[in-house]
Write a protein that holds these residues in place. Structure first.
Motif, PDB file in Angstrom:
ATOM      1  N   GLY A   1       4.961  10.239  -6.418  1.00  0.00           N
ATOM      2  CA  GLY A   1       5.989  10.469  -7.427  1.00  0.00           C
ATOM      3  C   GLY A   1       5.414  11.071  -8.696  1.00  0.00           C
ATOM      4  N   GLN A   2       4.251  10.576  -9.126  1.00  0.00           N
ATOM      5  CA  GLN A   2       3.614  11.126 -10.318  1.00  0.00           C
ATOM      6  C   GLN A   2       3.216  12.580 -10.104  1.00  0.00           C
ATOM      7  OE1 GLN A   2       0.484   8.242 -10.801  1.00  0.00           O
ATOM      8  NE2 GLN A   2       1.660   7.057 -12.288  1.00  0.00           N
ATOM      9  N   ALA A   3       2.715  12.884  -8.901  1.00  0.00           N
ATOM     10  CA  ALA A   3       2.335  14.269  -8.599  1.00  0.00           C
ATOM     11  C   ALA A   3       3.556  15.181  -8.619  1.00  0.00           C
ATOM     12  CB  ALA A   3       1.640  14.333  -7.242  1.00  0.00           C
TER      13      ALA A   3
ATOM     14  N   VAL B   1       0.849  -1.200   0.000  1.00  0.00           N
ATOM     15  CA  VAL B   1       0.000   0.000   0.000  1.00  0.00           C
ATOM     16  C   VAL B   1       0.881   1.244   0.000  1.00  0.00           C
ATOM     17  CG1 VAL B   1      -1.698   1.316   1.328  1.00  0.00           C
ATOM     18  CG2 VAL B   1      -1.929  -1.158   1.121  1.00  0.00           C
ATOM     19  N   GLU B   2       1.933   1.207   0.799  1.00  0.00           N
ATOM     20  CA  GLU B   2       2.877   2.328   0.839  1.00  0.00           C
ATOM     21  C   GLU B   2       3.524   2.513  -0.533  1.00  0.00           C
ATOM     22  OE1 GLU B   2       6.977   3.520   3.183  1.00  0.00           O
ATOM     23  OE2 GLU B   2       5.602   2.114   4.157  1.00  0.00           O
ATOM     24  N   GLY B   3       3.784   1.418  -1.215  1.00  0.00           N
ATOM     25  CA  GLY B   3       4.353   1.486  -2.563  1.00  0.00           C
ATOM     26  C   GLY B   3       3.417   2.176  -3.530  1.00  0.00           C
ATOM     27  N   LYS B   4       2.132   1.846  -3.451  1.00  0.00           N
ATOM     28  CA  LYS B   4       1.145   2.514  -4.313  1.00  0.00           C
ATOM     29  C   LYS B   4       1.115   4.010  -4.021  1.00  0.00           C
ATOM     30  CE  LYS B   4      -2.001  -1.342  -5.088  1.00  0.00           C
ATOM     31  NZ  LYS B   4      -1.867  -1.473  -6.517  1.00  0.00           N
ATOM     32  N   TRP B   5       1.175   4.363  -2.722  1.00  0.00           N
ATOM     33  CA  TRP B   5       1.163   5.773  -2.352  1.00  0.00           C
ATOM     34  C   TRP B   5       2.405   6.477  -2.901  1.00  0.00           C
ATOM     35  CZ3 TRP B   5      -1.245   9.924  -1.502  1.00  0.00           C
ATOM     36  CH2 TRP B   5      -0.623  11.017  -0.934  1.00  0.00           C
ATOM     37  N   ASN B   6       3.560   5.849  -2.802  1.00  0.00           N
ATOM     38  CA  ASN B   6       4.791   6.456  -3.304  1.00  0.00           C
ATOM     39  C   ASN B   6       4.732   6.667  -4.811  1.00  0.00           C
ATOM     40  OD1 ASN B   6       6.246   6.915  -0.939  1.00  0.00           O
ATOM     41  ND2 ASN B   6       6.935   4.808  -0.862  1.00  0.00           N
ATOM     42  N   LYS B   7       4.095   5.740  -5.524  1.00  0.00           N
ATOM     43  CA  LYS B   7       3.933   5.912  -6.970  1.00  0.00           C
ATOM     44  C   LYS B   7       3.062   7.125  -7.276  1.00  0.00           C
ATOM     45  CE  LYS B   7       2.723   2.392  -9.422  1.00  0.00           C
ATOM     46  NZ  LYS B   7       2.209   1.080  -9.888  1.00  0.00           N
ATOM     47  N   ILE B   8       1.957   7.268  -6.553  1.00  0.00           N
ATOM     48  CA  ILE B   8       1.063   8.403  -6.763  1.00  0.00           C
ATOM     49  C   ILE B   8       1.766   9.704  -6.410  1.00  0.00           C
ATOM     50  CG2 ILE B   8      -1.054   9.511  -5.918  1.00  0.00           C
ATOM     51  CD1 ILE B   8      -2.168   6.616  -5.570  1.00  0.00           C
TER      52      ILE B   8
ATOM     53  N   PHE C   1      12.238   9.284  -8.755  1.00  0.00           N
ATOM     54  CA  PHE C   1      12.811   8.377  -7.760  1.00  0.00           C
ATOM     55  C   PHE C   1      11.710   7.790  -6.871  1.00  0.00           C
ATOM     56  CE2 PHE C   1      14.859   7.408  -3.681  1.00  0.00           C
ATOM     57  CZ  PHE C   1      15.808   6.510  -4.113  1.00  0.00           C
ATOM     58  N   ASP C   2      10.768   8.631  -6.423  1.00  0.00           N
ATOM     59  CA  ASP C   2       9.659   8.144  -5.596  1.00  0.00           C
ATOM     60  C   ASP C   2       8.834   7.096  -6.338  1.00  0.00           C
ATOM     61  OD1 ASP C   2      10.338   9.740  -3.465  1.00  0.00           O
ATOM     62  OD2 ASP C   2       8.822  11.272  -3.852  1.00  0.00           O
ATOM     63  N   LYS C   3       8.635   7.333  -7.629  1.00  0.00           N
ATOM     64  CA  LYS C   3       7.890   6.374  -8.442  1.00  0.00           C
ATOM     65  C   LYS C   3       8.640   5.046  -8.543  1.00  0.00           C
ATOM     66  CE  LYS C   3       5.782   6.807 -12.755  1.00  0.00           C
ATOM     67  NZ  LYS C   3       5.508   7.563 -13.972  1.00  0.00           N
ATOM     68  N   LEU C   4       9.949   5.107  -8.727  1.00  0.00           N
ATOM     69  CA  LEU C   4      10.776   3.905  -8.790  1.00  0.00           C
ATOM     70  C   LEU C   4      10.685   3.128  -7.483  1.00  0.00           C
ATOM     71  CD1 LEU C   4      13.029   2.104 -10.036  1.00  0.00           C
ATOM     72  CD2 LEU C   4      14.660   3.687  -9.009  1.00  0.00           C
ATOM     73  N   VAL C   5      10.845   3.826  -6.370  1.00  0.00           N
ATOM     74  CA  VAL C   5      10.764   3.175  -5.061  1.00  0.00           C
ATOM     75  C   VAL C   5       9.376   2.561  -4.871  1.00  0.00           C
ATOM     76  CG1 VAL C   5      10.791   3.576  -2.569  1.00  0.00           C
ATOM     77  CG2 VAL C   5      12.563   4.576  -3.990  1.00  0.00           C
ATOM     78  N   GLY C   6       8.347   3.279  -5.276  1.00  0.00           N
ATOM     79  CA  GLY C   6       6.989   2.763  -5.166  1.00  0.00           C
ATOM     80  C   GLY C   6       6.782   1.498  -5.968  1.00  0.00           C
ATOM     81  N   ASN C   7       7.323   1.462  -7.178  1.00  0.00           N
ATOM     82  CA  ASN C   7       7.206   0.253  -8.008  1.00  0.00           C
ATOM     83  C   ASN C   7       7.900  -0.939  -7.351  1.00  0.00           C
ATOM     84  OD1 ASN C   7       5.698   1.271 -10.142  1.00  0.00           O
ATOM     85  ND2 ASN C   7       7.508   2.015 -11.218  1.00  0.00           N
TER      86      ASN C   7
ATOM     87  N   THR D   1      12.498  18.722  -8.503  1.00  0.00           N
ATOM     88  CA  THR D   1      11.244  18.102  -8.079  1.00  0.00           C
ATOM     89  C   THR D   1      10.854  16.981  -9.030  1.00  0.00           C
ATOM     90  OG1 THR D   1      10.516  20.181  -7.093  1.00  0.00           O
ATOM     91  CG2 THR D   1       8.823  18.537  -7.496  1.00  0.00           C
ATOM     92  N   TYR D   2      11.067  17.174 -10.318  1.00  0.00           N
ATOM     93  CA  TYR D   2      10.769  16.130 -11.296  1.00  0.00           C
ATOM     94  C   TYR D   2      11.613  14.885 -11.017  1.00  0.00           C
ATOM     95  CZ  TYR D   2      10.025  13.684 -15.674  1.00  0.00           C
ATOM     96  OH  TYR D   2       9.700  12.729 -16.594  1.00  0.00           O
TER      97      TYR D   2
END
Length: 61
Positions: free
Chosen positions: A15-17, A6-13, A36-42, A30-31
């Motif tokens: 990261g996209q924001a 669940v935390e991974g899904k949140w990190n992906k969201i 990086f946040d998206k990668l960690v989330g995945n 910031t980009y």
């Protein structure tokens, strides 16, 4: 689904924001953080590992 997934899904969201904010305001830092946040989330979503453990593994590469 465990809490790390669940935390991974949140990190992906999150990261996209951050990526969209970085694009909108031409903020490369910031980009990059968003990417990086998206990668960690995945990785979290697929492995269920903690964010700190994933960051350490990436830093050790």
């Amino acid at each position: 689904m465990n809490s790390k997934e669940v935390e991974g899904k949140w990190n992906k969201i999150k990261g996209q924001a951050k990526q969209q904010y970085g694009i909108a305001f031409n903020d490369d830092e910031t980009y990059s953080e968003g990417t990086f946040d998206k990668l960690v989330g995945n990785i979290q979503e697929s492995t269920g590992k903690a964010k700190e453990a994933i960051k350490k593994e990436i830093a050790d590469w």
